[in-house]
Design an enzyme around this catalytic site. Sequence first.
Site, PDB file in Angstrom:
ATOM      1  N   LYS A  99       0.907  -1.327  -0.047  1.00 63.54           N
ATOM      2  CA  LYS A  99       0.094   0.003   0.016  1.00 63.54           C
ATOM      3  C   LYS A  99       0.816   1.174   0.044  1.00 63.54           C
ATOM      4  CE  LYS A  99      -4.567   0.681   0.404  1.00 63.54           C
ATOM      5  NZ  LYS A  99      -5.443  -0.507   0.184  1.00 63.54           N
TER       6      LYS A  99
HETATM    7  N1  GLU Z   1      -7.239   0.022  -2.884  1.00 62.06           N
HETATM    8  C1  GLU Z   1      -8.039  -1.313  -3.070  1.00 62.06           C
HETATM    9  C2  GLU Z   1      -8.207  -2.294  -2.130  1.00 62.06           C
HETATM   10  O1  GLU Z   1      -7.886  -1.600  -0.682  1.00 62.06           O
HETATM   11  C3  GLU Z   1      -7.639  -1.871  -4.375  1.00 62.06           C
HETATM   12  C4  GLU Z   1      -6.189  -2.424  -4.502  1.00 62.06           C
HETATM   13  C5  GLU Z   1      -5.659  -3.230  -6.078  1.00 62.06           C
HETATM   14  O2  GLU Z   1      -6.816  -3.079  -6.522  1.00 62.06           O
HETATM   15  O3  GLU Z   1      -4.759  -3.262  -6.047  1.00 62.06           O
HETATM   16  O4  GLU Z   1      -8.391  -3.254  -2.117  1.00 62.06           O
END
Ligand code: GLU
Length: 477
Positions: A164
Amino acid sequence: MPPTTPSPAAKKSKTTVNGNHQSGGNNGGGRGGGSGVGAAAMPKSAGQMRAMFEELGLPTDPNNLYGQTVSTMLHAAEVMDLPDYLRQILAQPKNEIMVHFPVRMDNGKTRLFKGYRVQHNNALGPYKGGLRFHHDVHLDDVKSLAFLMTMKCSLVGVPYGGGKGGIKVNPREHSKGEMERIVRRFTTAIAHNIGPDYDIPAPDVGSGSQHMAWIADTYSFLSEIGGNNPIAVITGKPVEYGGSLGREKATGQGVVDTLVEMLPELKLRPDRCTFSVLGFGNVGSWSGKIFQDKGAKMTAVADHTGFIANAKGIDAYDLSDYVAKTGGVKGYPKAGAITKDEFYQTKVDVFIPAALEQMIQEPEAEMLNCKVVAEGANAPTTPAGERILMERGIEVLPAILCNAGGVTVSYFEWVQNKTFQSWDLDYVDRELNKHMVKAAQKTRAARKQYSCDLRTAAYIAALQRLQQAYEVRGIFP
Ligand code: GLU
């Protein structure tokens, strides 16, 4: 749960006494290290939990999000008797990258921004997870969210680990030009730490497909490091530029797929449900629209601008159009304004938190008047809030299951980029549904095997897949 106050479920859980702690964190510790199977089963005392937190270098403040998310995993690890070396590895991310970068503002002055990329684990595949653009992003939040991605990707059966990132910025305060320069400069700052086969970011709170397009384009300029299709470095791109059909709505679609799969055992029918939504951005609005398409009725909505309700129903499509124009639900003419307390007290079958973390704390959990909480956001319920929901008999569909649709369709986008294909929407939706249903089945199977709540079960199912991978791959050297 905070380490000093184990949840009722934790108190009940069976565990073994660990006499075999391995030293080291991510880089070692050796194989094995499990608590001896067959040793006297007893719950860990508060003191033992505290010692474990100290050994793993975890924050002991019960309000710290990272401490909360990891302790939820450690609880599941206790219940399933996960070997200690895996608890150690998963308790901290592999890499924590922080960058500072200057950007020219429209007024000619320069501002310095702070950005993050945390790479939690890549045992199952490249790091994967979104980029949050929010004025209140901190390292511990990003660490928590990266950790949750490892769990989510494992549970939903995509070949990724967890990561993240984010920029400490309020996108609403910047012109399009400023945002473009901020995003491109951030991409340059982390370019050597991401890659189509190494770490693949995506949208999260505050970021969207336009930002992903700028990232893909900037990264393509550095294409010696990007392979033959550098835009596979990021997902959630616009469909016109390598994005997948169905990605924009994917998280909401996954929330509804999970509800459709799980509601019958709770004796609820989607077409007879009423629901409320907290947060009406990408996840909240798509969850609302798609659940409404199944016949459910949205009766209350909240976002950063206000709280609204209409017992006769609020049309999610119409509200979405209104929010696109005005920036929030406040003042929506076809519903009445209500207070925060009234919002939480609105009687509904399903409550969908789709905003930020830690929003359902004890007071909100006391007020909620619903049968099911479907977590569209990441970590919206605190352990203390969850204890109250449990006591009140409210079922929680945990985020690592319920909101895994986004990353699943991100995976489909990446596969399409890698193979130079484009899938049609029906195919994307069908494949997504298969992943969501299978993840729900694995969660139910773990719940049955360990007689635990759904969140613990979802973590156990995720941990089982990681455990299998670590058992065969071992730890280098
Ligand atoms: N931000 C989204 C999540 O928390 C999507 C992450 C992604 O598609 O890699 O799942």
